[in-house]
Design a protein around this motif. Structure first.
Motif, PDB file in Angstrom:
ATOM      1  N   UNK A  85       0.959  -1.009   0.071  1.00  0.00           N
ATOM      2  CA  UNK A  85       0.018   0.084  -0.158  1.00  0.00           C
ATOM      3  C   UNK A  85       0.905   1.212   0.116  1.00  0.00           C
ATOM      4  N   UNK A  86       0.500   2.367  -0.586  1.00  0.00           N
ATOM      5  CA  UNK A  86       0.974   3.785  -0.716  1.00  0.00           C
ATOM      6  C   UNK A  86       1.184   3.954   0.790  1.00  0.00           C
ATOM      7  N   UNK A  87       2.622   4.730   1.010  1.00  0.00           N
ATOM      8  CA  UNK A  87       2.714   5.492   2.326  1.00  0.00           C
ATOM      9  C   UNK A  87       2.971   6.926   2.243  1.00  0.00           C
ATOM     10  N   UNK A  88       3.248   7.209   3.508  1.00  0.00           N
ATOM     11  CA  UNK A  88       3.402   8.899   3.433  1.00  0.00           C
ATOM     12  C   UNK A  88       4.991   9.197   3.318  1.00  0.00           C
ATOM     13  N   UNK A  89       5.306  10.005   2.402  1.00  0.00           N
ATOM     14  CA  UNK A  89       6.643  10.116   2.312  1.00  0.00           C
ATOM     15  C   UNK A  89       7.514  10.383   3.342  1.00  0.00           C
ATOM     16  N   UNK A  90       8.539   9.740   3.716  1.00  0.00           N
ATOM     17  CA  UNK A  90       9.386  10.111   5.122  1.00  0.00           C
ATOM     18  C   UNK A  90       8.720   9.185   6.059  1.00  0.00           C
ATOM     19  N   UNK A  91       7.588   8.574   6.076  1.00  0.00           N
ATOM     20  CA  UNK A  91       6.877   7.684   7.085  1.00  0.00           C
ATOM     21  C   UNK A  91       6.633   6.382   6.532  1.00  0.00           C
ATOM     22  N   UNK A  92       7.249   5.386   6.220  1.00  0.00           N
ATOM     23  CA  UNK A  92       6.958   4.181   5.519  1.00  0.00           C
ATOM     24  C   UNK A  92       6.218   3.412   6.059  1.00  0.00           C
ATOM     25  N   UNK A  93       5.966   3.585   7.689  1.00  0.00           N
ATOM     26  CA  UNK A  93       5.293   2.494   8.206  1.00  0.00           C
ATOM     27  C   UNK A  93       3.757   3.209   8.410  1.00  0.00           C
ATOM     28  N   UNK A  94       3.470   4.257   7.627  1.00  0.00           N
ATOM     29  CA  UNK A  94       2.184   4.603   7.986  1.00  0.00           C
ATOM     30  C   UNK A  94       1.502   5.073   6.433  1.00  0.00           C
ATOM     31  N   UNK A  95       0.477   4.171   6.249  1.00  0.00           N
ATOM     32  CA  UNK A  95      -0.026   4.267   4.800  1.00  0.00           C
ATOM     33  C   UNK A  95      -0.795   5.649   4.827  1.00  0.00           C
ATOM     34  N   UNK A  96      -0.745   6.356   3.577  1.00  0.00           N
ATOM     35  CA  UNK A  96      -1.351   7.573   3.136  1.00  0.00           C
ATOM     36  C   UNK A  96      -2.733   7.187   2.998  1.00  0.00           C
ATOM     37  N   UNK A  97      -3.360   8.439   2.849  1.00  0.00           N
ATOM     38  CA  UNK A  97      -4.985   8.309   2.631  1.00  0.00           C
ATOM     39  C   UNK A  97      -5.362   7.486   1.665  1.00  0.00           C
ATOM     40  N   UNK A  98      -4.742   7.203   0.482  1.00  0.00           N
ATOM     41  CA  UNK A  98      -5.169   6.370  -0.674  1.00  0.00           C
ATOM     42  C   UNK A  98      -4.807   4.868  -0.140  1.00  0.00           C
ATOM     43  N   UNK A  99      -3.553   4.813   0.371  1.00  0.00           N
ATOM     44  CA  UNK A  99      -3.331   3.421   0.858  1.00  0.00           C
ATOM     45  C   UNK A  99      -4.282   2.918   1.849  1.00  0.00           C
ATOM     46  N   UNK A 100      -4.723   3.706   2.896  1.00  0.00           N
ATOM     47  CA  UNK A 100      -5.689   3.233   3.912  1.00  0.00           C
ATOM     48  C   UNK A 100      -6.884   3.004   3.337  1.00  0.00           C
ATOM     49  N   UNK A 101      -7.443   3.874   2.200  1.00  0.00           N
ATOM     50  CA  UNK A 101      -8.534   3.610   1.684  1.00  0.00           C
ATOM     51  C   UNK A 101      -8.835   2.171   1.071  1.00  0.00           C
ATOM     52  N   UNK A 102      -7.609   1.991   0.270  1.00  0.00           N
ATOM     53  CA  UNK A 102      -7.293   0.834  -0.254  1.00  0.00           C
ATOM     54  C   UNK A 102      -7.375  -0.600   0.519  1.00  0.00           C
ATOM     55  N   UNK A 103      -6.756  -0.438   1.966  1.00  0.00           N
ATOM     56  CA  UNK A 103      -6.524  -1.496   2.716  1.00  0.00           C
ATOM     57  C   UNK A 103      -7.962  -1.758   3.534  1.00  0.00           C
ATOM     58  N   UNK A 104      -8.580  -0.746   3.575  1.00  0.00           N
ATOM     59  CA  UNK A 104      -9.938  -0.667   4.151  1.00  0.00           C
ATOM     60  C   UNK A 104     -11.155  -1.867   3.193  1.00  0.00           C
ATOM     61  N   UNK A 105     -10.938  -1.416   1.899  1.00  0.00           N
ATOM     62  CA  UNK A 105     -11.930  -2.118   0.956  1.00  0.00           C
ATOM     63  C   UNK A 105     -11.338  -3.554   0.744  1.00  0.00           C
ATOM     64  N   UNK A 106      -9.965  -3.581   0.860  1.00  0.00           N
ATOM     65  CA  UNK A 106      -9.137  -5.035   0.749  1.00  0.00           C
ATOM     66  C   UNK A 106      -9.566  -5.917   1.752  1.00  0.00           C
ATOM     67  N   UNK A 107      -9.579  -5.424   3.035  1.00  0.00           N
ATOM     68  CA  UNK A 107      -9.905  -6.142   4.086  1.00  0.00           C
ATOM     69  C   UNK A 107     -11.458  -6.687   3.974  1.00  0.00           C
ATOM     70  N   UNK A 108     -12.349  -5.765   3.581  1.00  0.00           N
ATOM     71  CA  UNK A 108     -13.778  -5.953   3.423  1.00  0.00           C
ATOM     72  C   UNK A 108     -13.674  -7.317   2.350  1.00  0.00           C
ATOM     73  N   UNK A 109     -13.184  -7.197   1.416  1.00  0.00           N
ATOM     74  CA  UNK A 109     -13.074  -8.334   0.196  1.00  0.00           C
ATOM     75  C   UNK A 109     -12.582  -9.552   0.843  1.00  0.00           C
ATOM     76  N   UNK A 110     -11.680  -9.495   1.578  1.00  0.00           N
ATOM     77  CA  UNK A 110     -10.839 -10.697   2.041  1.00  0.00           C
ATOM     78  C   UNK A 110     -11.847 -11.364   3.162  1.00  0.00           C
ATOM     79  N   UNK A 111     -12.581 -10.439   3.934  1.00  0.00           N
ATOM     80  CA  UNK A 111     -13.371 -11.114   5.113  1.00  0.00           C
ATOM     81  C   UNK A 111     -14.949 -10.351   4.745  1.00  0.00           C
ATOM     82  N   UNK A 112     -15.511 -10.804   3.824  1.00  0.00           N
ATOM     83  CA  UNK A 112     -16.829 -10.395   3.624  1.00  0.00           C
ATOM     84  C   UNK A 112     -17.901 -10.697   4.752  1.00  0.00           C
ATOM     85  N   UNK A 113     -17.848 -11.665   5.420  1.00  0.00           N
ATOM     86  CA  UNK A 113     -18.456 -12.361   6.523  1.00  0.00           C
ATOM     87  C   UNK A 113     -18.545 -11.608   7.632  1.00  0.00           C
ATOM     88  N   UNK A 114     -17.489 -10.828   7.853  1.00  0.00           N
ATOM     89  CA  UNK A 114     -17.219  -9.938   8.982  1.00  0.00           C
ATOM     90  C   UNK A 114     -17.195  -8.454   8.928  1.00  0.00           C
TER      91      UNK A 114
END
Length: 154
Positions: A1-30
């Motif tokens: 996922x994309x991260x904040x420049x200079x802060x590679x351990x923190x996802x940026x706004x787009x990276x976090x949005x992608x992560x949210x939807x990916x988690x929902x796709x991976x676990x649609x029952x939860x």
């Protein structure tokens, strides 16, 4: 996922949005993700719900966790996503997490302030904290002063 420049351990706004939807796709029952409104500039404000499917929805406790209130505070949304991931990935493995999700609806809002976060990521030299609402002309602020510190409004 994309991260904040200079802060590679923190996802940026787009990276976090992608992560949210990916988690929902991976676990649609939860996991579900919905837009609960939009920001001043029209960005979706997403909420994630993590719980088991149950016919007794009204009997479950509700928990709301918000983050991303202050734009330049990068860690809270990342921590909330790591918590969400742990809950989803550990269901059916960890008895305590099973109990939590079977008895609780967990609602997570990763970015209460997506406009401000966008400014903070793209312009780190500003140390941006607020949203981007220009405010009222009667608020005593100069016309160059914009933004509202969101936590002053609840």
């Amino acid at each position: 996922y994309t991260t904040i420049p200079g802060f590679s351990c923190f996802r940026d706004l787009q990276g976090m949005t992608d992560s949210m939807f990916d988690l929902a796709k991976k676990f649609p029952e939860l996991v579900t993700v919905d837009s609960i409104g939009s920001s001043y500039l029209g960005k979706d404000i997403h909420a994630m719900k993590i719980t088991t499917q149950s016919s007794n929805k009204n009997d479950k406790g509700k928990v709301l966790i918000t983050s991303g209130v202050h734009a330049r505070e990068y860690a809270p949304p990342e921590l909330v996503m790591r918590y969400a991931t742990k809950l989803a990935e550990s269901y059916d493995i960890d008895a305590e997490i099973n109990w939590i999700l079977e008895h609780t609806e967990i609602h997570l809002v990763f970015y209460v302030n997506p406009d401000g976060r966008d400014v903070a990521e793209k312009n780190p030299e500003l140390y941006w904290r607020k949203n981007v609402n220009p405010g009222s002309k009667q608020d005593g602020c100069s016309k160059n002063s914009r933004g509202v510190d969101i936590n002053r409004n609840f």
